[in-house]
Scaffold this motif. Structure first.
Motif, PDB file in Angstrom:
ATOM      1  N   LYS A   1      13.670  -4.018  -7.445  1.00 29.15           N
ATOM      2  CA  LYS A   1      13.522  -5.398  -6.978  1.00 29.15           C
ATOM      3  C   LYS A   1      13.039  -5.467  -5.529  1.00 29.15           C
ATOM      4  CE  LYS A   1      16.810  -7.249 -10.227  1.00 29.15           C
ATOM      5  NZ  LYS A   1      17.973  -8.060 -10.468  1.00 29.15           N
ATOM      6  N   ARG A   2      12.110  -4.584  -5.189  1.00 26.34           N
ATOM      7  CA  ARG A   2      11.521  -4.617  -3.855  1.00 26.34           C
ATOM      8  C   ARG A   2      10.457  -5.694  -3.776  1.00 26.34           C
ATOM      9  NH1 ARG A   2      11.082   1.687  -2.504  1.00 26.34           N
ATOM     10  NH2 ARG A   2      13.205   1.936  -1.759  1.00 26.34           N
ATOM     11  N   ASN A   3      10.310  -6.239  -2.602  1.00 27.92           N
ATOM     12  CA  ASN A   3       9.297  -7.255  -2.363  1.00 27.92           C
ATOM     13  C   ASN A   3       7.982  -6.552  -2.007  1.00 27.92           C
ATOM     14  OD1 ASN A   3       7.765  -9.401  -1.578  1.00 27.92           O
ATOM     15  ND2 ASN A   3       9.306 -10.276  -0.232  1.00 27.92           N
ATOM     16  N   PRO A   4       6.898  -6.780  -2.773  1.00 28.17           N
ATOM     17  CA  PRO A   4       5.635  -6.096  -2.471  1.00 28.17           C
ATOM     18  C   PRO A   4       5.073  -6.466  -1.102  1.00 28.17           C
ATOM     19  CG  PRO A   4       5.458  -7.348  -4.515  1.00 28.17           C
ATOM     20  CD  PRO A   4       6.825  -7.576  -3.985  1.00 28.17           C
ATOM     21  N   ARG A   5       5.441  -7.615  -0.563  1.00 25.15           N
ATOM     22  CA  ARG A   5       4.936  -8.016   0.751  1.00 25.15           C
ATOM     23  C   ARG A   5       5.582  -7.229   1.881  1.00 25.15           C
ATOM     24  NH1 ARG A   5       6.467 -13.764   0.046  1.00 25.15           N
ATOM     25  NH2 ARG A   5       6.822 -13.255  -2.110  1.00 25.15           N
ATOM     26  N   LYS A   6       6.670  -6.489   1.580  1.00 24.20           N
ATOM     27  CA  LYS A   6       7.349  -5.711   2.611  1.00 24.20           C
ATOM     28  C   LYS A   6       7.124  -4.212   2.457  1.00 24.20           C
ATOM     29  CE  LYS A   6      10.886  -9.116   3.530  1.00 24.20           C
ATOM     30  NZ  LYS A   6      12.318  -9.388   3.668  1.00 24.20           N
ATOM     31  N   VAL A   7       6.381  -3.811   1.430  1.00 27.60           N
ATOM     32  CA  VAL A   7       6.091  -2.398   1.205  1.00 27.60           C
ATOM     33  C   VAL A   7       4.684  -2.129   1.739  1.00 27.60           C
ATOM     34  CG1 VAL A   7       5.892  -0.587  -0.528  1.00 27.60           C
ATOM     35  CG2 VAL A   7       7.562  -2.405  -0.824  1.00 27.60           C
ATOM     36  N   LYS A   8       4.562  -1.180   2.675  1.00 28.73           N
ATOM     37  CA  LYS A   8       3.331  -1.020   3.448  1.00 28.73           C
ATOM     38  C   LYS A   8       2.111  -0.630   2.624  1.00 28.73           C
ATOM     39  CE  LYS A   8       5.073  -0.159   8.012  1.00 28.73           C
ATOM     40  NZ  LYS A   8       5.013   0.683   9.200  1.00 28.73           N
ATOM     41  N   TRP A   9       2.243   0.069   1.531  1.00 31.17           N
ATOM     42  CA  TRP A   9       1.090   0.566   0.800  1.00 31.17           C
ATOM     43  C   TRP A   9       0.530  -0.440  -0.200  1.00 31.17           C
ATOM     44  CZ3 TRP A   9       2.196   0.813  -4.358  1.00 31.17           C
ATOM     45  CH2 TRP A   9       3.526   0.947  -4.721  1.00 31.17           C
ATOM     46  N   THR A  10       1.119  -1.609  -0.349  1.00 33.75           N
ATOM     47  CA  THR A  10       0.612  -2.596  -1.292  1.00 33.75           C
ATOM     48  C   THR A  10      -0.457  -3.468  -0.644  1.00 33.75           C
ATOM     49  OG1 THR A  10       2.309  -4.199  -0.710  1.00 33.75           O
ATOM     50  CG2 THR A  10       2.810  -2.688  -2.501  1.00 33.75           C
ATOM     51  N   LYS A  11      -1.248  -4.106  -1.483  1.00 34.65           N
ATOM     52  CA  LYS A  11      -2.293  -4.993  -0.971  1.00 34.65           C
ATOM     53  C   LYS A  11      -1.707  -6.302  -0.466  1.00 34.65           C
ATOM     54  CE  LYS A  11      -5.899  -3.094  -3.868  1.00 34.65           C
ATOM     55  NZ  LYS A  11      -6.783  -3.307  -5.002  1.00 34.65           N
ATOM     56  N   ALA A  12      -0.541  -6.680  -0.950  1.00 35.29           N
ATOM     57  CA  ALA A  12       0.096  -7.920  -0.510  1.00 35.29           C
ATOM     58  C   ALA A  12       0.633  -7.800   0.915  1.00 35.29           C
ATOM     59  CB  ALA A  12       1.230  -8.294  -1.457  1.00 35.29           C
ATOM     60  N   TYR A  13       0.901  -6.581   1.366  1.00 31.20           N
ATOM     61  CA  TYR A  13       1.436  -6.346   2.717  1.00 31.20           C
ATOM     62  C   TYR A  13       0.404  -6.679   3.793  1.00 31.20           C
ATOM     63  CZ  TYR A  13       3.065  -3.635   6.749  1.00 31.20           C
ATOM     64  OH  TYR A  13       3.451  -3.240   8.003  1.00 31.20           O
ATOM     65  N   ARG A  14      -0.857  -6.322   3.533  1.00 29.97           N
ATOM     66  CA  ARG A  14      -1.883  -6.370   4.569  1.00 29.97           C
ATOM     67  C   ARG A  14      -2.125  -7.762   5.153  1.00 29.97           C
ATOM     68  NH1 ARG A  14      -4.052  -1.944   5.683  1.00 29.97           N
ATOM     69  NH2 ARG A  14      -5.891  -2.881   6.622  1.00 29.97           N
TER      70      ARG A  14
END
Length: 162
Positions: A46-59
Motif C-alpha cells: 500500500k505504498r503511494n506511487p507519488r512518494k516512491v522515487k523511481w515511479t513516473k508519478a514522483y517526478r
C-alpha cells in the motif's frame, strides 16, 4: 492489441504480461494492471506511487518534470474525428518547429532553475567531507604543528605557478 499502463509505475504493460489485480467487491471496472513483481510488492504494501522515487508519478510532484506547459496541449489528440482542412493542416505543419523550439527553451530553463544551487551544494558537501576525514589526508604530527605562510611567499608561489 491493447497496451495498458501499470497502475503503480505508469510503465507499459503489454498483452499477456504482468498481473491483473482485481478487487473482490463485485465492481467490474476496478482492476489494476501491474507490470512486474517490484510494482506488485509495492502495491501490496500500500505504498503511494507519488512518494516512491523511481515511479513516473514522483517526478512531476517533486518538480523534476515540467507539468504545466501549453506546448503539451498541442500534441494531445481529441477523441472525436475532425474534418480535414488543407489550410489548417498547412498552418499546423508550419507551427510544429516553432512549438518544438519553444518547448526546448522552456525545458532548458526548467533544468537550469533546478540546478541553480547545485554547485554550491556540492562544494559544501566536499568541504564537510574533507573536514571529517582530515586525519586521512594529513599526517598525525602535521596536525599538531601549524604552519603560517606569509602573504608575500604565497604571492611568489602563485606567480611561479602561472
Amino acid at each position: 492489441m491493447r497496451l495498458e499502463k501499470c497502475w503503480f509505475c505508469s510503465s507499459t504493460v503489454y498483452p499477456e504480461h504482468g498481473i491483473q489485480f482485481v478487487r473482490n467487491d463485485a465492481k467490474v471496472n476496478l482492476y489494476f494492471p501491474i507490470c512486474r513483481s517490484k510494482c506488485h510488492k509495492n502495491f501490496k504494501m500500500k505504498r503511494n506511487p507519488r512518494k516512491v522515487k523511481w515511479t513516473k508519478a514522483y517526478r512531476p510532484v517533486y518538480g523534476k518534470d515540467m507539468t504545466q506547459d501549453s506546448t503539451f496541449e498541442f500534441e494531445r489528440k481529441p477523441n472525436r474525428p475532425e474534418r480535414y482542412d488543407r489550410n489548417l493542416a498547412k498552418n499546423v505543419l508550419k507551427a510544429i518547429p516553432k512549438i518544438e523550439k519553444i518547448r526546448v527553451t522552456r525545458e532548458e530553463r526548467h533544468h537550469k532553475n533546478r540546478m541553480k544551487g547545485k554547485k554550491e551544494k556540492i562544494q559544501k558537501e566536499a568541504a564537510k567531507e574533507l573536514e571529517q576525514g582530515i586525519s586521512l589526508v594529513k599526517a598525525p604530527l602535521a596536525q599538531k604543528i601549524k604552519v603560517s605562510v606569509s602573504q608575500r611567499q604565497s604571492e611568489d608561489n602563485d606567480a611561479m605557478e602561472d
